[in-house]
Design a protein around this motif. Structure first.
Motif, PDB file in Angstrom:
ATOM      1  N   UNK A 173       0.989  -1.108   0.051  1.00  0.00           N
ATOM      2  CA  UNK A 173      -0.045  -0.113   0.024  1.00  0.00           C
ATOM      3  C   UNK A 173       0.953   1.194   0.122  1.00  0.00           C
ATOM      4  N   UNK A 174       1.956   1.353   0.746  1.00  0.00           N
ATOM      5  CA  UNK A 174       2.956   2.403   0.707  1.00  0.00           C
ATOM      6  C   UNK A 174       3.568   2.533  -0.508  1.00  0.00           C
TER       7      UNK A 174
ATOM      8  N   UNK B 229       3.450   8.372  -6.318  1.00  0.00           N
ATOM      9  CA  UNK B 229       3.449   9.124  -7.509  1.00  0.00           C
ATOM     10  C   UNK B 229       4.204   8.450  -8.455  1.00  0.00           C
ATOM     11  N   UNK B 230       5.324   7.665  -8.019  1.00  0.00           N
ATOM     12  CA  UNK B 230       6.092   6.690  -8.801  1.00  0.00           C
ATOM     13  C   UNK B 230       5.393   5.680  -9.406  1.00  0.00           C
ATOM     14  N   UNK B 231       4.497   4.898  -8.563  1.00  0.00           N
ATOM     15  CA  UNK B 231       3.707   3.775  -9.064  1.00  0.00           C
ATOM     16  C   UNK B 231       2.628   4.277  -9.989  1.00  0.00           C
ATOM     17  N   UNK B 232       2.259   5.575 -10.011  1.00  0.00           N
ATOM     18  CA  UNK B 232       1.134   6.084 -10.938  1.00  0.00           C
ATOM     19  C   UNK B 232       1.841   6.375 -12.310  1.00  0.00           C
ATOM     20  N   UNK B 233       3.023   6.984 -12.050  1.00  0.00           N
ATOM     21  CA  UNK B 233       3.984   7.177 -13.434  1.00  0.00           C
ATOM     22  C   UNK B 233       4.315   5.892 -14.139  1.00  0.00           C
ATOM     23  N   UNK B 234       4.668   4.741 -13.167  1.00  0.00           N
ATOM     24  CA  UNK B 234       4.779   3.479 -13.994  1.00  0.00           C
ATOM     25  C   UNK B 234       3.612   3.165 -14.691  1.00  0.00           C
ATOM     26  N   UNK B 235       2.404   3.293 -14.156  1.00  0.00           N
ATOM     27  CA  UNK B 235       1.294   2.766 -14.643  1.00  0.00           C
ATOM     28  C   UNK B 235       0.887   3.532 -16.074  1.00  0.00           C
ATOM     29  N   UNK B 236       1.053   4.827 -16.140  1.00  0.00           N
ATOM     30  CA  UNK B 236       0.857   5.676 -17.275  1.00  0.00           C
ATOM     31  C   UNK B 236       1.942   5.234 -18.178  1.00  0.00           C
TER      32      UNK B 236
ATOM     33  N   UNK C 142      -5.742  -9.381  -7.536  1.00  0.00           N
ATOM     34  CA  UNK C 142      -4.865  -9.288  -6.473  1.00  0.00           C
ATOM     35  C   UNK C 142      -4.899  -7.749  -5.583  1.00  0.00           C
ATOM     36  N   UNK C 143      -5.291  -6.740  -6.441  1.00  0.00           N
ATOM     37  CA  UNK C 143      -5.451  -5.408  -5.677  1.00  0.00           C
ATOM     38  C   UNK C 143      -6.569  -5.501  -4.866  1.00  0.00           C
ATOM     39  N   UNK C 144      -7.487  -6.100  -5.323  1.00  0.00           N
ATOM     40  CA  UNK C 144      -8.873  -6.191  -4.491  1.00  0.00           C
ATOM     41  C   UNK C 144      -8.361  -6.557  -3.066  1.00  0.00           C
ATOM     42  N   UNK C 145      -7.715  -7.763  -3.057  1.00  0.00           N
ATOM     43  CA  UNK C 145      -7.357  -8.255  -1.719  1.00  0.00           C
ATOM     44  C   UNK C 145      -6.491  -7.205  -1.018  1.00  0.00           C
ATOM     45  N   UNK C 146      -5.573  -6.482  -1.464  1.00  0.00           N
ATOM     46  CA  UNK C 146      -4.761  -5.556  -0.744  1.00  0.00           C
ATOM     47  C   UNK C 146      -5.506  -4.343  -0.533  1.00  0.00           C
ATOM     48  N   UNK C 147      -6.361  -3.745  -1.069  1.00  0.00           N
ATOM     49  CA  UNK C 147      -7.405  -2.785  -0.836  1.00  0.00           C
ATOM     50  C   UNK C 147      -8.308  -3.021   0.263  1.00  0.00           C
TER      51      UNK C 147
END
Length: 104
Positions: free
Chosen positions: A33-34, A39-46, A79-84
Motif C-alpha cells: 500500500x505504501x 507518484x512513482x507507481x502512478x507514473x509507472x502505470x501511465x 490481487x489489488x482487490x485483496x490489498x485494498x
C-alpha cells in the motif's frame, strides 16, 4: 508460576500456519500500500499504458496480445482487490479503536 516472558514464548511456539500466513500478508499488504500509493507507481502505470498504445499499431493489435494484456489486467485487479480490502479493514479498525477510547 510462569513469568510473562515464558507465557509469550509458549504462545509463539503454539502459533499455527495460518497465523504466520496472516501476519506475513498483513506486512506485505502494508508495504504494498505504501509503495503503490506513490507518484512513482502512478507514473509507472501511465508508462505501461503509453508503451501499450505505442506498440499496439506495430503488432496490429493482435488477438494474442489483447488476450495477454486482458489476462494481466484481470490478475492485477484481482490481487489489488485483496490489498485494498486489507488496507480498508485496518483503517476501519483504527478508527473504531480511537472512537471507543477518546484518550487516543
Amino acid at each position: 508460576m510462569q513469568t510473562q516472558t515464558e507465557k509469550l514464548k509458549k504462545q509463539e511456539k503454539e502459533r499455527n500456519f495460518f497465523c504466520i500466513v496472516r501476519d506475513a500478508f498483513r506486512v506485505f499488504a502494508r508495504h504494498s500500500a505504501i509503495a503503490l500509493e506513490s507518484a512513482r507507481a502512478f507514473a509507472g502505470a501511465v508508462l505501461v499504458i503509453l508503451v501499450w498504445i505505442l506498440t499496439g499499431p506495430t503488432v496490429h493489435f493482435s488477438e494474442p496480445g489483447n488476450w495477454s494484456s486482458n489476462a494481466a489486467t484481470t490478475i492485477v485487479t484481482f490481487l489489488m482487490m485483496f490489498l485494498i480490502q486489507n488496507t480498508q479493514n485496518s483503517d476501519a479498525k483504527a478508527v473504531h479503536l480511537k472512537l471507543a477510547d477518546p484518550r487516543l
